[in-house]
Design a protein around this motif. Structure first.
Motif, PDB file in Angstrom:
ATOM      1  N   GLY A   1     -17.520  -5.775   8.686  1.00 42.79           N
ATOM      2  CA  GLY A   1     -16.083  -5.565   8.552  1.00 42.79           C
ATOM      3  C   GLY A   1     -15.476  -6.247   7.344  1.00 42.79           C
ATOM      4  O   GLY A   1     -14.552  -5.721   6.729  1.00 42.79           O
ATOM      5  N   ALA A   2     -16.020  -7.419   6.990  1.00 43.72           N
ATOM      6  CA  ALA A   2     -15.429  -8.192   5.894  1.00 43.72           C
ATOM      7  C   ALA A   2     -15.900  -7.719   4.527  1.00 43.72           C
ATOM      8  O   ALA A   2     -15.165  -7.860   3.544  1.00 43.72           O
ATOM      9  N   TYR A   3     -17.102  -7.165   4.444  1.00 49.34           N
ATOM     10  CA  TYR A   3     -17.668  -6.786   3.143  1.00 49.34           C
ATOM     11  C   TYR A   3     -18.076  -5.319   3.191  1.00 49.34           C
ATOM     12  O   TYR A   3     -19.234  -4.980   3.413  1.00 49.34           O
TER      13      TYR A   3
ATOM     14  N   PRO B   1      -9.495   2.028  -0.255  1.00 51.77           N
ATOM     15  CA  PRO B   1     -10.402   2.691   0.696  1.00 51.77           C
ATOM     16  C   PRO B   1     -11.820   2.152   0.727  1.00 51.77           C
ATOM     17  O   PRO B   1     -12.523   2.338   1.716  1.00 51.77           O
ATOM     18  N   VAL B   2     -12.280   1.479  -0.332  1.00 51.79           N
ATOM     19  CA  VAL B   2     -13.643   0.968  -0.378  1.00 51.79           C
ATOM     20  C   VAL B   2     -13.687  -0.537  -0.131  1.00 51.79           C
ATOM     21  O   VAL B   2     -14.485  -1.028   0.667  1.00 51.79           O
ATOM     22  N   LEU B   3     -12.821  -1.289  -0.819  1.00 52.45           N
ATOM     23  CA  LEU B   3     -12.838  -2.749  -0.737  1.00 52.45           C
ATOM     24  C   LEU B   3     -11.905  -3.304   0.328  1.00 52.45           C
ATOM     25  O   LEU B   3     -11.755  -4.510   0.454  1.00 52.45           O
ATOM     26  N   GLU B   4     -11.259  -2.438   1.080  1.00 53.98           N
ATOM     27  CA  GLU B   4     -10.263  -2.801   2.090  1.00 53.98           C
ATOM     28  C   GLU B   4      -8.952  -3.198   1.427  1.00 53.98           C
ATOM     29  O   GLU B   4      -7.897  -2.681   1.771  1.00 53.98           O
ATOM     30  N   SER B   5      -9.004  -4.139   0.458  1.00 53.75           N
ATOM     31  CA  SER B   5      -7.766  -4.509  -0.233  1.00 53.75           C
ATOM     32  C   SER B   5      -8.073  -4.933  -1.663  1.00 53.75           C
ATOM     33  O   SER B   5      -9.153  -5.443  -1.953  1.00 53.75           O
TER      34      SER B   5
ATOM     35  N   LEU C   1      -0.043   0.923  -7.817  1.00 54.59           N
ATOM     36  CA  LEU C   1      -0.929   0.928  -6.650  1.00 54.59           C
ATOM     37  C   LEU C   1      -2.192   1.718  -6.971  1.00 54.59           C
ATOM     38  O   LEU C   1      -2.218   2.506  -7.916  1.00 54.59           O
ATOM     39  N   PRO C   2      -3.267   1.527  -6.178  1.00 55.55           N
ATOM     40  CA  PRO C   2      -4.480   2.303  -6.420  1.00 55.55           C
ATOM     41  C   PRO C   2      -4.217   3.805  -6.327  1.00 55.55           C
ATOM     42  O   PRO C   2      -3.361   4.254  -5.552  1.00 55.55           O
ATOM     43  N   ARG C   3      -4.941   4.578  -7.105  1.00 52.37           N
ATOM     44  CA  ARG C   3      -4.805   6.030  -7.082  1.00 52.37           C
ATOM     45  C   ARG C   3      -5.071   6.548  -5.673  1.00 52.37           C
ATOM     46  O   ARG C   3      -5.921   6.039  -4.950  1.00 52.37           O
ATOM     47  N   GLU C   4      -4.353   7.604  -5.288  1.00 51.04           N
ATOM     48  CA  GLU C   4      -4.481   8.131  -3.939  1.00 51.04           C
ATOM     49  C   GLU C   4      -5.859   8.735  -3.694  1.00 51.04           C
ATOM     50  O   GLU C   4      -6.405   8.641  -2.603  1.00 51.04           O
TER      51      GLU C   4
ATOM     52  N   LEU D   1     -12.838   0.798  -8.899  1.00 53.19           N
ATOM     53  CA  LEU D   1     -12.902  -0.590  -8.474  1.00 53.19           C
ATOM     54  C   LEU D   1     -12.346  -1.495  -9.566  1.00 53.19           C
ATOM     55  O   LEU D   1     -12.273  -1.090 -10.738  1.00 53.19           O
ATOM     56  N   PRO D   2     -11.944  -2.717  -9.234  1.00 53.65           N
ATOM     57  CA  PRO D   2     -11.334  -3.598 -10.235  1.00 53.65           C
ATOM     58  C   PRO D   2     -12.173  -3.798 -11.491  1.00 53.65           C
ATOM     59  O   PRO D   2     -11.638  -3.932 -12.580  1.00 53.65           O
TER      60      PRO D   2
END
Length: 308
Positions: A35-37, A195-199, A260-263, A268-269
């Protein structure tokens, strides 16, 4: 006939450590890591447990353990082959207490995101083992990075940084033709969904106060070349702030207008594709008191017509 060495080009591996907080108490170690990673699936984490790579308070874990507060959970990541990066930098300033270098685009400043050895810090320390980076640039960002060589210099410069004595100016190429000559941007920056990194960091009213000032250097066909001075140092601040005012960096795979991130399928950063350059760094020397102003010439895509 000799066999190829599969270990050639591998780094030394790394131990990722974390202390269990209240939110994870009672969850299994597998559920917590999954869940965290979210960069790895549950099956991938389960395989790491099977290989004995995860330890809980120093004991090899199975993944079924129920976590307790303050336990130490460690993933012993085996050596891996890192992505290709530039392996050089340009020295701009050197004395007994400080170094300033120009980082090329594509080279991480510090270990992160799958890079451990192929970083600016590692390459600088091959020549100056005592060097410590006083700030960082994103992997795709080029330009000036300042290093301390002594504890005294690090302490004084860090204090000056917090007190606003350090001036940082960047160049950035953005989408859209700016309507104004300059923009004073105060959008708070904090964690937003991804959607990939959670935040990831983005523009949000719940974020920390942030301040940038963007000045138009040149208007082009569908683009604007900005000089940006940042008064705070939030993660991805320039990318977020220029996107917030409707001028995301040209080629930025992650941020859309609004900050904000693209929809759809945001990057990724660490993903590149944009032009951002730390051009000027001005600060008071921690020992001599002299005001230094260092410059890094911008790459071709960020030069004005008069500079070409």
């Amino acid at each position: 006939m000799s066999q190829p060495d599969d270990s050639a080009g591998l780094n030394d591996g790394y131990v990722y450590r974390e202390r269990i907080g209240a939110a994870s108490v009672g969850r299994t170690a597998l559920a917590h890591l999954t869940g965290a990673y979210r960069h790895s699936t549950e099956e991938e984490w389960r395989a790491r447990f099977v290989r004995g790579e995860v330890r809980l308070d120093g004991v090899t874990a199975t993944g079924d353990e129920l976590l307790q507060a303050h336990q130490e959970l460690c993933w012993h990541r085996p050596p891996w082959r890192e992505g290709v990066t530039p392996d050089s930098f340009e020295l701009v300033y050197e004395d007994a207490s400080l170094l300033a270098v120009i980082k090329p685009s594509g080279l991480p400043t510090l270990p992160s995101g799958g890079f451990l050895k192929n970083t600016l810090l590692s390459f600088v320390r091959l020549r100056w083992p005592e060097a410590s980076a006083l700030h960082r640039l994103g992997r795709a960002t080029s330009g000036l990075v300042l290093f301390s060589r002594t504890h005294e210099a690090a302490a004084k410069l860090s204090r000056n940084w917090r007190e606003g004595d350090v001036e940082k100016r960047y160049r950035a190429l953005s989408d859209g033709v700016a309507a104004q000559a300059s923009y004073d941007i105060h959008a708070p920056i904090g964690l937003v969904p991804h959607p990939v990194l959670e935040s990831v960091h983005g523009a949000t009213e719940k974020g920390k106060p942030s301040h940038s000032h963007a000045t138009v250097l040149e208007r082009r066909d569908g683009q604007t070349l900005f000089e940006v001075r940042i008064h705070t140092g939030r993660p991805e601040q320039i990318r977020i702030h220029l996107a917030y005012i409707g001028h995301p960096l040209t080629g930025d795979p992650m941020f859309a207008s609004g900050g904000l991130p693209r929809e759809r399928e945001p990057g990724l950063p660490g993903d590149g594709g944009y032009l951002l350059h730390a051009e000027t760094l001005a600060f008071t020397h921690p020992l001599t008191g002299e005001r230094l102003r260092l410059q890094a010439p911008p790459p071709a895509g960020l030069r004005m017509a008069m500079e070409a």
